[in-house]
Write a protein that holds these residues in place. Structure first.
Motif, PDB file in Angstrom:
ATOM      1  N   ASP A 165      -4.512   0.031  -2.234  1.00 38.21           N
ATOM      2  CA  ASP A 165      -4.666   1.489  -2.368  1.00 38.21           C
ATOM      3  C   ASP A 165      -6.108   1.893  -2.665  1.00 38.21           C
ATOM      4  O   ASP A 165      -6.371   2.818  -3.431  1.00 38.21           O
ATOM      5  CB  ASP A 165      -3.731   2.041  -3.454  1.00 38.21           C
ATOM      6  CG  ASP A 165      -2.290   2.138  -2.984  1.00 38.21           C
ATOM      7  OD1 ASP A 165      -2.054   2.026  -1.763  1.00 38.21           O
ATOM      8  OD2 ASP A 165      -1.401   2.323  -3.831  1.00 38.21           O
ATOM      9  N   GLU A 166      -7.064   1.214  -2.035  1.00 40.58           N
ATOM     10  CA  GLU A 166      -8.468   1.611  -2.132  1.00 40.58           C
ATOM     11  C   GLU A 166      -8.607   3.065  -1.683  1.00 40.58           C
ATOM     12  O   GLU A 166      -8.062   3.466  -0.659  1.00 40.58           O
ATOM     13  CB  GLU A 166      -9.320   0.692  -1.252  1.00 40.58           C
ATOM     14  CG  GLU A 166     -10.807   0.929  -1.345  1.00 40.58           C
ATOM     15  CD  GLU A 166     -11.595  -0.074  -0.508  1.00 40.58           C
ATOM     16  OE1 GLU A 166     -12.819   0.118  -0.361  1.00 40.58           O
ATOM     17  OE2 GLU A 166     -10.992  -1.040   0.002  1.00 40.58           O
ATOM     18  N   ARG A 167      -9.360   3.858  -2.451  1.00 38.60           N
ATOM     19  CA  ARG A 167      -9.471   5.282  -2.131  1.00 38.60           C
ATOM     20  C   ARG A 167     -10.678   5.875  -2.852  1.00 38.60           C
ATOM     21  O   ARG A 167     -11.176   5.306  -3.820  1.00 38.60           O
ATOM     22  CB  ARG A 167      -8.201   6.031  -2.530  1.00 38.60           C
ATOM     23  CG  ARG A 167      -7.836   5.913  -4.013  1.00 38.60           C
ATOM     24  CD  ARG A 167      -6.394   6.346  -4.225  1.00 38.60           C
ATOM     25  NE  ARG A 167      -5.993   6.354  -5.618  1.00 38.60           N
ATOM     26  CZ  ARG A 167      -5.516   5.278  -6.268  1.00 38.60           C
ATOM     27  NH1 ARG A 167      -5.395   4.113  -5.617  1.00 38.60           N
ATOM     28  NH2 ARG A 167      -5.147   5.374  -7.528  1.00 38.60           N
ATOM     29  N   SER A 187     -12.829   2.373   2.210  1.00 34.34           N
ATOM     30  CA  SER A 187     -13.231   3.729   1.835  1.00 34.34           C
ATOM     31  C   SER A 187     -14.271   3.712   0.725  1.00 34.34           C
ATOM     32  O   SER A 187     -15.185   4.545   0.701  1.00 34.34           O
ATOM     33  CB  SER A 187     -12.009   4.554   1.415  1.00 34.34           C
ATOM     34  OG  SER A 187     -11.309   3.921   0.356  1.00 34.34           O
ATOM     35  N   ILE A 209      -8.444  13.228  -1.736  1.00 38.36           N
ATOM     36  CA  ILE A 209      -8.675  11.784  -1.841  1.00 38.36           C
ATOM     37  C   ILE A 209      -8.564  11.169  -0.446  1.00 38.36           C
ATOM     38  O   ILE A 209      -7.595  11.424   0.276  1.00 38.36           O
ATOM     39  CB  ILE A 209      -7.656  11.111  -2.784  1.00 38.36           C
ATOM     40  CG1 ILE A 209      -7.711  11.745  -4.168  1.00 38.36           C
ATOM     41  CG2 ILE A 209      -7.926   9.602  -2.867  1.00 38.36           C
ATOM     42  CD1 ILE A 209      -9.010  11.539  -4.918  1.00 38.36           C
ATOM     43  N   PRO A 233      -3.313   1.320   5.248  1.00 39.27           N
ATOM     44  CA  PRO A 233      -4.662   0.923   4.838  1.00 39.27           C
ATOM     45  C   PRO A 233      -5.736   1.222   5.879  1.00 39.27           C
ATOM     46  O   PRO A 233      -6.924   1.254   5.537  1.00 39.27           O
ATOM     47  CB  PRO A 233      -4.529  -0.583   4.595  1.00 39.27           C
ATOM     48  CG  PRO A 233      -3.287  -1.005   5.316  1.00 39.27           C
ATOM     49  CD  PRO A 233      -2.385   0.180   5.292  1.00 39.27           C
ATOM     50  N   TRP A 273       0.828  -1.201   0.000  1.00 34.69           N
ATOM     51  CA  TRP A 273       0.000   0.000   0.000  1.00 34.69           C
ATOM     52  C   TRP A 273       0.866   1.256   0.000  1.00 34.69           C
ATOM     53  O   TRP A 273       1.917   1.303   0.652  1.00 34.69           O
ATOM     54  CB  TRP A 273      -0.904   0.017   1.223  1.00 34.69           C
ATOM     55  CG  TRP A 273      -2.050  -0.966   1.166  1.00 34.69           C
ATOM     56  CD1 TRP A 273      -1.955  -2.324   1.157  1.00 34.69           C
ATOM     57  CD2 TRP A 273      -3.433  -0.653   1.095  1.00 34.69           C
ATOM     58  NE1 TRP A 273      -3.207  -2.887   1.095  1.00 34.69           N
ATOM     59  CE2 TRP A 273      -4.136  -1.885   1.062  1.00 34.69           C
ATOM     60  CE3 TRP A 273      -4.157   0.536   1.078  1.00 34.69           C
ATOM     61  CZ2 TRP A 273      -5.531  -1.939   0.991  1.00 34.69           C
ATOM     62  CZ3 TRP A 273      -5.541   0.486   1.025  1.00 34.69           C
ATOM     63  CH2 TRP A 273      -6.212  -0.739   0.971  1.00 34.69           C
ATOM     64  N   SER A 274       0.398   2.282  -0.695  1.00 36.10           N
ATOM     65  CA  SER A 274       1.100   3.571  -0.686  1.00 36.10           C
ATOM     66  C   SER A 274       0.919   4.291   0.634  1.00 36.10           C
ATOM     67  O   SER A 274       1.777   5.090   1.040  1.00 36.10           O
ATOM     68  CB  SER A 274       0.583   4.460  -1.824  1.00 36.10           C
ATOM     69  OG  SER A 274       0.739   3.837  -3.072  1.00 36.10           O
ATOM     70  N   ARG A 275      -0.212   4.024   1.306  1.00 31.84           N
ATOM     71  CA  ARG A 275      -0.507   4.656   2.581  1.00 31.84           C
ATOM     72  C   ARG A 275      -1.081   3.610   3.527  1.00 31.84           C
ATOM     73  O   ARG A 275      -1.516   2.546   3.100  1.00 31.84           O
ATOM     74  CB  ARG A 275      -1.486   5.823   2.406  1.00 31.84           C
ATOM     75  CG  ARG A 275      -0.933   6.896   1.472  1.00 31.84           C
ATOM     76  CD  ARG A 275      -1.822   8.113   1.358  1.00 31.84           C
ATOM     77  NE  ARG A 275      -1.261   9.051   0.398  1.00 31.84           N
ATOM     78  CZ  ARG A 275      -0.299   9.930   0.665  1.00 31.84           C
ATOM     79  NH1 ARG A 275       0.185   9.980   1.900  1.00 31.84           N
ATOM     80  NH2 ARG A 275       0.178  10.740  -0.258  1.00 31.84           N
ATOM     81  N   GLU A 302      -6.274   8.527   5.748  1.00 32.93           N
ATOM     82  CA  GLU A 302      -5.636   9.794   5.375  1.00 32.93           C
ATOM     83  C   GLU A 302      -6.384  10.464   4.231  1.00 32.93           C
ATOM     84  O   GLU A 302      -6.896   9.805   3.326  1.00 32.93           O
ATOM     85  CB  GLU A 302      -4.192   9.549   4.948  1.00 32.93           C
ATOM     86  CG  GLU A 302      -3.289   8.996   6.038  1.00 32.93           C
ATOM     87  CD  GLU A 302      -1.880   8.773   5.525  1.00 32.93           C
ATOM     88  OE1 GLU A 302      -1.268   9.753   5.054  1.00 32.93           O
ATOM     89  OE2 GLU A 302      -1.401   7.624   5.569  1.00 32.93           O
ATOM     90  N   TRP A 337      -7.977   7.795   1.610  1.00 28.81           N
ATOM     91  CA  TRP A 337      -7.343   6.496   1.381  1.00 28.81           C
ATOM     92  C   TRP A 337      -7.705   5.525   2.502  1.00 28.81           C
ATOM     93  O   TRP A 337      -7.826   5.910   3.662  1.00 28.81           O
ATOM     94  CB  TRP A 337      -5.822   6.643   1.359  1.00 28.81           C
ATOM     95  CG  TRP A 337      -5.282   7.464   0.226  1.00 28.81           C
ATOM     96  CD1 TRP A 337      -5.427   8.804   0.045  1.00 28.81           C
ATOM     97  CD2 TRP A 337      -4.520   6.985  -0.884  1.00 28.81           C
ATOM     98  NE1 TRP A 337      -4.787   9.204  -1.104  1.00 28.81           N
ATOM     99  CE2 TRP A 337      -4.223   8.116  -1.694  1.00 28.81           C
ATOM    100  CE3 TRP A 337      -4.051   5.736  -1.262  1.00 28.81           C
ATOM    101  CZ2 TRP A 337      -3.472   8.008  -2.862  1.00 28.81           C
ATOM    102  CZ3 TRP A 337      -3.294   5.625  -2.426  1.00 28.81           C
ATOM    103  CH2 TRP A 337      -3.023   6.757  -3.223  1.00 28.81           C
TER     104      TRP A 337
END
Length: 382
Positions: free
Chosen positions: A358-360, A102, A96, A87, A83-85, A91, A98
């Motif tokens: 990276d669900e957002r 979400s 967006i 999970p 993940w970029s952020r 954030e 994240w």
């Protein structure tokens, strides 16, 4: 006058709850703490360790009751390093939000909870409003919405109409709503023969040619051409397993599983009968035994276009300028349970990214979803 409930902040708070099925992670407590001060009578309807929340504003048995249904449980995140952020960080960066859930579907729950609280505070309706929220939509589904509906029946609670807040739009917010769902059936096939040496096949009874023939027959079949509200049914071969590491052994058994997504031209029973008839024919041709075990996740259903779909479509049109297509595509949802209780449709966010790394979701879509739900309530009780 009380400030409106911010659905974006509420979504972020829910995302920070690690509510991987069947864990709640505190999500339902957050919702209860929001709803009770607004006059909702809240009851935990946990069953077999599955967390559920029933909330009602107004009198049970009121002359008109509108319901929302949704879930706060989420699927696993996989490897967090992918993940970029975080999970479960919730954030918000550059508009967006994240995090796991979400899209599917903590934004939907936050949007309808926020709309419901504002509505009953600002314009108390002549009727009742129900929120039925489960922690078991992504799991087996046996103790979630079904438990809530069972509890409602036992306690004289009901909804006259219900909206499920699942993501429904393929690419653009407002383009699609669901008025039904296909049925879903899994068939587990086991072919049994006689094990033997690969050099002496006449002394064995190989189950694999029979398995291959049956799978080919099933995959080549045309189940139907579609119906008034549904696309053609589909059958997918999802696994074939032999478990034989040796090249000089004819195995005793082979297994396969097919998944059928079916429309209202069929029932789970009619498809089960068809599958077993196909298996019996192939078993007779090859002189092997074929067992078929079927598990049906839910029958197909459709809520005919009318009062409820018109209400939702009008609200979507007013808030987005789009006329939502009335669809029955996609997988299953808890609407398959609600449809036995009252008329039900679904409308929610764009579903792209649900269950993915990276669900957002754009925060503006969450706000627009709340606006759609608020308009639905206003028009329903007008």
């Amino acid at each position: 006058m009380t400030d409106p409930v911010d659905p974006v902040d509420l979504t972020a708070r829910l995302v920070r709850c690690p509510s991987v099925t069947p864990e709640d992670g505190g999500a339902l407590d957050i919702l209860r703490d929001l709803l009770e001060p607004a006059g909702f009578a809240c009851t935990r309807v946990d069953r077999n360790g599955t967390p559920n929340l029933f909330a009602r504003w107004g009198r049970a048995g009121a002359n008109r009751t509108f319901g929302f249904n949704g879930h706060t449980d989420v699927v696993p995140v996989g490897d967090p390093a992918d993940w970029s952020r975080d999970p479960f960080g919730g954030e918000i960066v550059d508009g967006i939000l994240w995090g796991r859930g979400s899209v599917d579907m903590k934004s939907g729950v936050a949007a309808f909870a926020a709309a419901a609280v504002d509505f009953v505070r600002d314009t108390p309706p002549d009727g009742a409003l129900v929120l039925a929220i489960t922690g078991d939509e992504e799991g087996p589904g046996k103790d979630g919405t079904t438990a809530l509906l069972d509890w409602m029946a036992e306690h004289g609670e009901r909804m006259d109409h219900c909206l499920v807040g699942e993501p429904t739009c393929p690419d653009t917010f407002g383009e699609m709503m669901k008025i039904g769902r296909r049925g879903s059936l899994n068939a587990h096939v086991t072919v049994t023969g006689v094990q033997g040496h690969a050099a002496y096949p006449h002394l064995a009874k190989n189950p694999l040619p029979a398995l291959a023939r049956l799978c080919d027959r099933l995959c080549s079949a045309v189940l139907d051409e579609g119906t008034d509200h549904f696309d053609p049914s589909t059958l997918a071969l999802v696994t074939m397993d032999v478990g034989n590491p040796a090249t000089n052994v004819i195995p005793r058994q082979g297994r396969a599983t097919v998944n059928i997504r079916y429309n209202d031209a069929h029932s789970g029973q009619s498809l089960s009968d068809w599958l077993r008839a196909q298996a019996d024919e192939v078993a007779g041709d090859f002189g092997v035994e074929i067992a078929v075990r079927v598990s049906n996740s839910g029958e197909s259903f459709v809520t005919p276009p009318g009062e409820l779909s018109d209400l939702v479509a009008a609200a979507v049109r007013a808030e987005t300028g789009l006329d939502p297509a009335l669809s029955t595509t996609g997988g299953t949802s808890d609407a398959r349970f609600v449809k036995d209780h009252c008329p039900v449709v679904e409308f929610g966010l764009v579903g792209r990214g649900m269950h993915a790394v990276d669900e957002r979701v754009p925060v503006e879509d969450i706000r627009r979803l709340k606006a759609v739900y608020a308009r639905i309530l206003k028009d329903y009780f007008a």
